[in-house]
Design a protein around this motif. Structure first.
Motif, PDB file in Angstrom:
ATOM      1  N   ILE A   1       2.880   0.354  -8.282  1.00 25.24           N
ATOM      2  CA  ILE A   1       2.088  -0.877  -8.374  1.00 25.24           C
ATOM      3  C   ILE A   1       2.125  -1.425  -9.794  1.00 25.24           C
ATOM      4  O   ILE A   1       2.342  -2.624 -10.002  1.00 25.24           O
ATOM      5  CB  ILE A   1       0.637  -0.618  -7.904  1.00 25.24           C
ATOM      6  N   ASP A   2       1.930  -0.550 -10.783  1.00 26.88           N
ATOM      7  CA  ASP A   2       1.971  -0.998 -12.185  1.00 26.88           C
ATOM      8  C   ASP A   2       3.327  -1.591 -12.545  1.00 26.88           C
ATOM      9  O   ASP A   2       3.411  -2.614 -13.216  1.00 26.88           O
ATOM     10  CB  ASP A   2       1.639   0.155 -13.133  1.00 26.88           C
ATOM     11  N   GLY A   3       4.403  -0.959 -12.088  1.00 23.36           N
ATOM     12  CA  GLY A   3       5.746  -1.453 -12.390  1.00 23.36           C
ATOM     13  C   GLY A   3       6.098  -2.743 -11.683  1.00 23.36           C
ATOM     14  O   GLY A   3       7.000  -3.466 -12.090  1.00 23.36           O
ATOM     15  N   ALA A   4       5.373  -3.053 -10.605  1.00 27.65           N
ATOM     16  CA  ALA A   4       5.680  -4.239  -9.808  1.00 27.65           C
ATOM     17  C   ALA A   4       4.834  -5.453 -10.174  1.00 27.65           C
ATOM     18  O   ALA A   4       5.012  -6.516  -9.589  1.00 27.65           O
ATOM     19  CB  ALA A   4       5.481  -3.915  -8.326  1.00 27.65           C
ATOM     20  N   LYS A   5       3.957  -5.321 -11.142  1.00 26.77           N
ATOM     21  CA  LYS A   5       3.048  -6.435 -11.457  1.00 26.77           C
ATOM     22  C   LYS A   5       3.758  -7.759 -11.745  1.00 26.77           C
ATOM     23  O   LYS A   5       3.270  -8.807 -11.326  1.00 26.77           O
ATOM     24  CB  LYS A   5       2.089  -6.043 -12.568  1.00 26.77           C
ATOM     25  N   PRO A   6       4.911  -7.773 -12.409  1.00 26.95           N
ATOM     26  CA  PRO A   6       5.590  -9.068 -12.607  1.00 26.95           C
ATOM     27  C   PRO A   6       6.058  -9.689 -11.285  1.00 26.95           C
ATOM     28  O   PRO A   6       6.229 -10.903 -11.197  1.00 26.95           O
ATOM     29  CB  PRO A   6       6.775  -8.739 -13.504  1.00 26.95           C
ATOM     30  N   TRP A   7       6.307  -8.874 -10.277  1.00 29.77           N
ATOM     31  CA  TRP A   7       6.809  -9.358  -8.983  1.00 29.77           C
ATOM     32  C   TRP A   7       5.691  -9.586  -7.978  1.00 29.77           C
ATOM     33  O   TRP A   7       5.784 -10.465  -7.136  1.00 29.77           O
ATOM     34  CB  TRP A   7       7.808  -8.336  -8.424  1.00 29.77           C
ATOM     35  N   LEU A   8       4.624  -8.805  -8.087  1.00 36.55           N
ATOM     36  CA  LEU A   8       3.498  -8.868  -7.146  1.00 36.55           C
ATOM     37  C   LEU A   8       2.540  -9.967  -7.601  1.00 36.55           C
ATOM     38  O   LEU A   8       1.581  -9.728  -8.311  1.00 36.55           O
ATOM     39  CB  LEU A   8       2.803  -7.506  -7.088  1.00 36.55           C
ATOM     40  N   LEU A   9       2.830 -11.174  -7.184  1.00 36.75           N
ATOM     41  CA  LEU A   9       2.113 -12.359  -7.658  1.00 36.75           C
ATOM     42  C   LEU A   9       1.130 -12.872  -6.609  1.00 36.75           C
ATOM     43  O   LEU A   9       1.373 -12.752  -5.409  1.00 36.75           O
ATOM     44  CB  LEU A   9       3.101 -13.482  -7.978  1.00 36.75           C
ATOM     45  N   TYR A  10       0.043 -13.476  -7.067  1.00 34.51           N
ATOM     46  CA  TYR A  10      -0.930 -14.092  -6.145  1.00 34.51           C
ATOM     47  C   TYR A  10      -0.471 -15.424  -5.708  1.00 34.51           C
ATOM     48  O   TYR A  10       0.207 -16.164  -5.760  1.00 34.51           O
ATOM     49  CB  TYR A  10      -2.308 -14.200  -6.779  1.00 34.51           C
TER      50      TYR A  10
END
Length: 135
Positions: free
Chosen positions: A126-135
């Motif tokens: 989850i931490d590594g995906a923050k740039p991709w996991l957008l609202y």
């Protein structure tokens, strides 16, 4: 979704490693037994993904996260409360997006796919995906 909340740009579908997502995305993907039984496709917002992973995919070694643009499917989205009998209350997460479109999920709906690995829990993924996991 409450009227005061803004619509998300993306919605997410979590797919377990037991149902690999082929690349390129086909016209129609197979949907889960849960989705078939419900009559809709269960989705999450970016803020709902972490707890959904931890509650329902805690033992999966790998998951596929499908990112779906909200605007093209918004007319088929209903914002509904999760069934608290299944996983207990999920305070602060709000209503969940459910896609009612005859269970069609494929290349026309999926904008991109990420593959996440469960390394002693989902926090690192989850931490590594923050740039991709957008609202």
């Amino acid at each position: 979704m409450a009227a005061s909340e803004s619509s998300p740009r993306y919605l997410y579908k979590i797919v377990p490693s037991t149902a690999p997502v082929p690349q390129p995305i086909p016209e129609i993907l197979l949907v889960s037994e849960l989705d078939q039984g419900s009559g809709f496709i269960h989705l999450s917002t970016s803020t709902q993904v972490p707890n959904t992973l931890k509650l329902f995919f805690k033992d999966d070694p790998i998951v596929y996260i499908l990112r779906i643009e909200h605007d093209p499917v918004q007319h088929n989205i209903r914002w509904e409360s999760p069934d608290g009998k299944v996983c207990g209350p999920r305070p602060g997460e709000g209503l969940f997006p459910h896609l009612y479109n005859d269970l069609k999920l494929g290349k026309d709906e999926v904008e991109s796919v990420a593959i996440w690995q469960n390394e002693d829990g989902w926090d690192k993924a989850i931490d590594g995906a923050k740039p991709w996991l957008l609202y």
